[in-house]
Scaffold this active site. Structure first.
Site, PDB file in Angstrom:
ATOM      1  N   ASP A 172      -7.418  -9.110  -2.203  1.00  0.00           N
ATOM      2  CA  ASP A 172      -6.887  -8.338  -1.080  1.00  0.00           C
ATOM      3  C   ASP A 172      -7.373  -8.829   0.276  1.00  0.00           C
ATOM      4  O   ASP A 172      -6.580  -9.246   1.107  1.00  0.00           O
ATOM      5  CB  ASP A 172      -7.206  -6.850  -1.255  1.00  0.00           C
ATOM      6  CG  ASP A 172      -6.280  -5.942  -0.464  1.00  0.00           C
ATOM      7  OD1 ASP A 172      -5.322  -6.446   0.139  1.00  0.00           O
ATOM      8  OD2 ASP A 172      -6.505  -4.721  -0.468  1.00  0.00           O
ATOM      9  N   GLU A 186      -0.983   3.334  -2.399  1.00  0.00           N
ATOM     10  CA  GLU A 186      -2.379   3.031  -2.056  1.00  0.00           C
ATOM     11  C   GLU A 186      -2.953   4.231  -1.299  1.00  0.00           C
ATOM     12  O   GLU A 186      -3.143   4.211  -0.084  1.00  0.00           O
ATOM     13  CB  GLU A 186      -2.474   1.753  -1.221  1.00  0.00           C
ATOM     14  CG  GLU A 186      -3.908   1.292  -1.003  1.00  0.00           C
ATOM     15  CD  GLU A 186      -4.012   0.091  -0.099  1.00  0.00           C
ATOM     16  OE1 GLU A 186      -5.140  -0.382   0.105  1.00  0.00           O
ATOM     17  OE2 GLU A 186      -2.983  -0.381   0.427  1.00  0.00           O
ATOM     18  N   TRP A 229      -9.947  -4.554   7.242  1.00  0.00           N
ATOM     19  CA  TRP A 229     -10.134  -3.589   6.166  1.00  0.00           C
ATOM     20  C   TRP A 229     -11.429  -3.792   5.391  1.00  0.00           C
ATOM     21  O   TRP A 229     -11.925  -2.859   4.773  1.00  0.00           O
ATOM     22  CB  TRP A 229      -8.950  -3.670   5.192  1.00  0.00           C
ATOM     23  CG  TRP A 229      -7.660  -3.278   5.823  1.00  0.00           C
ATOM     24  CD1 TRP A 229      -7.140  -2.017   5.954  1.00  0.00           C
ATOM     25  CD2 TRP A 229      -6.711  -4.151   6.442  1.00  0.00           C
ATOM     26  NE1 TRP A 229      -5.944  -2.053   6.607  1.00  0.00           N
ATOM     27  CE2 TRP A 229      -5.654  -3.346   6.927  1.00  0.00           C
ATOM     28  CE3 TRP A 229      -6.650  -5.534   6.647  1.00  0.00           C
ATOM     29  CZ2 TRP A 229      -4.546  -3.887   7.592  1.00  0.00           C
ATOM     30  CZ3 TRP A 229      -5.552  -6.071   7.312  1.00  0.00           C
ATOM     31  CH2 TRP A 229      -4.523  -5.247   7.768  1.00  0.00           C
ATOM     32  N   GLN A 239       4.327  -4.105   7.073  1.00  0.00           N
ATOM     33  CA  GLN A 239       3.107  -3.308   7.138  1.00  0.00           C
ATOM     34  C   GLN A 239       3.342  -1.913   7.711  1.00  0.00           C
ATOM     35  O   GLN A 239       2.730  -0.937   7.274  1.00  0.00           O
ATOM     36  CB  GLN A 239       2.062  -4.037   7.982  1.00  0.00           C
ATOM     37  CG  GLN A 239       0.789  -3.263   8.269  1.00  0.00           C
ATOM     38  CD  GLN A 239      -0.104  -3.097   7.064  1.00  0.00           C
ATOM     39  OE1 GLN A 239      -0.833  -4.012   6.699  1.00  0.00           O
ATOM     40  NE2 GLN A 239      -0.074  -1.930   6.429  1.00  0.00           N
ATOM     41  N   HIS A 257      -3.024 -11.178  -4.905  1.00  0.00           N
ATOM     42  CA  HIS A 257      -2.838 -10.225  -3.797  1.00  0.00           C
ATOM     43  C   HIS A 257      -3.854 -10.506  -2.702  1.00  0.00           C
ATOM     44  O   HIS A 257      -5.053 -10.286  -2.878  1.00  0.00           O
ATOM     45  CB  HIS A 257      -2.987  -8.777  -4.284  1.00  0.00           C
ATOM     46  CG  HIS A 257      -2.621  -7.765  -3.236  1.00  0.00           C
ATOM     47  ND1 HIS A 257      -1.448  -7.048  -3.284  1.00  0.00           N
ATOM     48  CD2 HIS A 257      -3.256  -7.371  -2.113  1.00  0.00           C
ATOM     49  CE1 HIS A 257      -1.394  -6.240  -2.225  1.00  0.00           C
ATOM     50  NE2 HIS A 257      -2.489  -6.420  -1.499  1.00  0.00           N
ATOM     51  N   HIS A 312      -4.268 -11.097   1.978  1.00  0.00           N
ATOM     52  CA  HIS A 312      -3.703 -11.002   3.330  1.00  0.00           C
ATOM     53  C   HIS A 312      -4.277 -12.141   4.164  1.00  0.00           C
ATOM     54  O   HIS A 312      -5.264 -11.978   4.875  1.00  0.00           O
ATOM     55  CB  HIS A 312      -4.018  -9.640   3.948  1.00  0.00           C
ATOM     56  CG  HIS A 312      -3.293  -8.507   3.289  1.00  0.00           C
ATOM     57  ND1 HIS A 312      -2.080  -8.038   3.736  1.00  0.00           N
ATOM     58  CD2 HIS A 312      -3.598  -7.776   2.198  1.00  0.00           C
ATOM     59  CE1 HIS A 312      -1.665  -7.051   2.951  1.00  0.00           C
ATOM     60  NE2 HIS A 312      -2.581  -6.872   2.002  1.00  0.00           N
ATOM     61  N   HIS A 351       3.014  -3.016  -2.071  1.00  0.00           N
ATOM     62  CA  HIS A 351       1.883  -2.103  -1.948  1.00  0.00           C
ATOM     63  C   HIS A 351       2.437  -0.732  -2.336  1.00  0.00           C
ATOM     64  O   HIS A 351       3.318  -0.198  -1.664  1.00  0.00           O
ATOM     65  CB  HIS A 351       1.390  -2.025  -0.505  1.00  0.00           C
ATOM     66  CG  HIS A 351       0.667  -3.240  -0.026  1.00  0.00           C
ATOM     67  ND1 HIS A 351       1.236  -4.491  -0.015  1.00  0.00           N
ATOM     68  CD2 HIS A 351      -0.582  -3.377   0.502  1.00  0.00           C
ATOM     69  CE1 HIS A 351       0.360  -5.354   0.481  1.00  0.00           C
ATOM     70  NE2 HIS A 351      -0.745  -4.704   0.797  1.00  0.00           N
TER      71      HIS A 351
END
Length: 430
Positions: free
Chosen positions: A309, A213, A315, A152, A57, A59, A210
Site C-alpha cells: 500500500d 476501507e 498515510w 481518489q 497494491h 501508491h 479500494h
C-alpha cells in the site's frame, strides 16, 4: 552451455540440492545434477531460491513524499486523503518520477519483481499518470509495473473524475480502479461500482477497487462488486482491495458474502501494514484489528495476496519496500500461526499476488522467466521470520542486485566467533 546456473538450491516446495539452469532469460531445467557449464554459476549453499516478491497494491505517485507539505498528525485515513489533496497541486511530474524511480531501486534491492500501483486521476493535469507512464517504460527491463486509474476523490463525487479516468485509460493505464465507500452516499457508491465495471468490460480491462476501507460494517460495496463481476463476466479479472469493513460485519452476513465473492472469482488484496495502522482509530477498547477476514476468505478458495500500500507518504510514515515485512504483519494480525498458515503467508506475497495481477511467465518452473531470489534462509517460514537478506536478485537470467550475507562477529568467551541468522534457528518439526 547455460547462461546462468544456480546450484545447491532449496526450493519453496521443500526439494533440496537442486540446480536451476537459465538460458535466454528463461528457466530451461531444474534438476539435482546439471552440467556445471555456464556463463555464471551461483552456489545457493542450500539456501532458499524462490520467485520474486510481488506487490499487488501500492501508491507510487505518493511514495517517499513524507513531510510534504506537512505530516499526518492524526494518523487517520481521512487526514491522509486531505494531505494528499494538498500535495497534488504543488508536486511536479519530475518530482513524482524521481521519487518513483528511487522507490523502484529500493524495491528491486528487496527482491521485488512486480508492482501494481494505483495512480490518482482526480487531477485535471494527470501529472501522476504522465509520470508513472514514463516510469513504467524506464523500469521495464528490471521491474513489471501495472497502473490502476484510481479516482481518489470518487468517480461520481469529483466533477471531472469520470472524464479524467477515461483519458487515463486512453493514455495507456491498463486497470480500472474505484473507491465506492468514498462516494457521498451508499447508493452512489453502488452506482460507481456498476459504472466502473461496465467501463472495464467494454474495454476488456481488469478491475481493482479500494473497497470498504472503513470500520463501518454497513459498508458493503464488495457485495455489489462481486455481483457486477458475475453479471458482466469479469471472473478472474477483478480484485477487491482492503475489504476492512468485513472485520466489523456480523458473522451471519459474512456467511452469505464470502460465498458470493468466491462465486465471482474475485481476488482479495488486504494491506496488513496500513490496515492495522489506519483502522480502528475511532475505537477506544475493545479495539478492532483492522485487517479483513483473511483466513475465512482463503479457506473459501478465494485467492488472497498481501499488498504493501504505502511507504513514507501521507498515510504511512514507515516502510522499506520489503514484502516480507508485509507478510510478517499479515501473519500476526491474522493469527496465522500454524506451520501451514505461515507457509501460506509466503505465498501471499509471491504466487498469490502474481495470480491476482495476472502475471505471465512467473514462477519457479521450466519455461518461466528466469527471475527469482536467493534468500538467506532455509525455507519460506524462516524467510518471513528473519526477513531474510536477498543475497542475489535475478531478473530474466541476469543478476541485478547482490547483498552480502548478514552475519555478526562475536567476541564472547567459549562462544562461536560468527553468528549467521540462518544457522542460529533450530529446525522446526513439520
Amino acid at each position: 552451455m547455460f547462461d546462468l546456473l544456480i546450484t545447491n538450491a532449496t526450493l519453496p516446495d521443500g526439494r533440496t540440492g537442486q540446480s536451476i539452469a537459465c538460458t535466454n532469460g528463461k528457466i530451461i531445467a531444474i534438476a539435482p545434477d546439471l552440467p556445471h557449464e555456464a556463463g555464471e554459476i551461483l552456489d545457493a549453499t542450500g539456501l532458499l531460491v524462490a520467485p520474486p516478491f510481488v506487490d499487488p497494491h501500492f501508491h507510487m505517485d505518493a511514495t517517499l513524499s513524507l513531510g510534504t507539505p506537512r505530516l499526518n498528525t492524526s494518523g487517520t485515513l481521512l487526514e491522509g486523503i486531505a494531505l494528499w489533496g494538498e500535495l497534488k497541486p504543488v508536486q511536479s511530474i519530475d518530482q513524482i518520477i524521481a521519487r518513483a524511480l528511487s522507490y523502484c531501486d529500493l524495491a528491486v534491492s528487496k527482491g521485488m519483481g512486480a508492482i501494481r500501483t494505483h495512480v490518482d486521476i482526480c487531477d485535471d493535469e494527470l501529472k501522476g499518470v504522465q509520470a508513472l507512464l514514463e516510469v513504467r517504460e524506464a523500469i521495464k527491463p528490471y521491474l513489471d509495473l501495472q497502473l490502476v486509474a484510481f479516482p481518489q476523490d470518487g468517480v461520481l463525487r469529483d466533477p471531472t473524475a469520470h472524464a479524467n479516468l477515461i483519458r487515463a485509460l486512453d493514455m495507456g493505464v491498463e486497470i480500472v480502479g474505484g473507491i465506492p465507500h468514498f462516494e457521498r452516499t451508499m447508493e452512489q457508491g453502488a452506482e460507481s461500482v456498476r459504472l466502473l465495471c461496465e467501463i472495464a468490460a467494454e474495454r476488456g480491462l481488469m478491475v481493482d477497487m479500494h473497497c470498504d476501507e472503513t470500520d463501518d460494517p454497513m459498508s458493503r460495496h464488495v457485495e455489489t462488486l462481486a455481483a457486477e463481476t458475475i453479471r458482466l463476466g469479469l471472473q478472474g479479472r477483478v480484485a477487491g482491495s482492503h475489504l476492512t469493513s468485513m472485520h466489523s460485519m456480523d458473522n451471519y452476513y459474512v456467511s452469505k458474502l464470502i460465498p458470493l465473492i468466491a462465486e465471482s472469482g474475485m481476488h482479495a488484496i488486504p494491506n496488513p501494514l496500513i490496515n492495522i495502522m489506519l483502522q480502528g482509530r475511532h475505537d477506544s477498547y475493545p479495539k478492532r484489528r483492522g485487517q479483513t477476514r483473511v483466513r475465512e476468505l482463503r479457506d473459501a478458495g478465494i485467492n488472497v495476496g498481501f499488498g504493501s500500500d504505502c511507504v513514507m507518504d501521507p498515510w504511512y510514515s514507515l516502510g522499506t519496500g520489503d514484502m516480507l515485512d508485509v507478510a510478517f504483519m499479515g501473519l500476526h494480525v491474522g493469527q496465522l500461526s500454524s506451520r501451514a498458515d505461515m507457509r501460506w503467508c509466503f505465498d501471499a506475497v509471491t504466487v498469490n499476488s502474481a495470480k491476482a495481477m495476472g502475471l505471465e511467465g512467473y514462477g519457479l518452473v521450466v519455461g518461466c522467466d528466469a527471475s527469482f531470489n536467493i534468500l538467506q534462509a532455509a525455507d519460506p517460514i524462516e524467510t518471513i521470520r528473519l526477513r531474510a537478506t536477498r543475497l542475489s536478485v535475478v531478473r530474466k537470467g541476469k543478476v541485478i542486485a547482490r547483498t552480502a550475507p548478514s552475519k555478526t562477529a562475536l567476541d564472547l568467551p567459549g562462544r562461536p566467533e560468527e553468528l549467521r541468522p540462518e544457522t542460529y534457528a533450530p529446525k522446526a518439526a513439520e
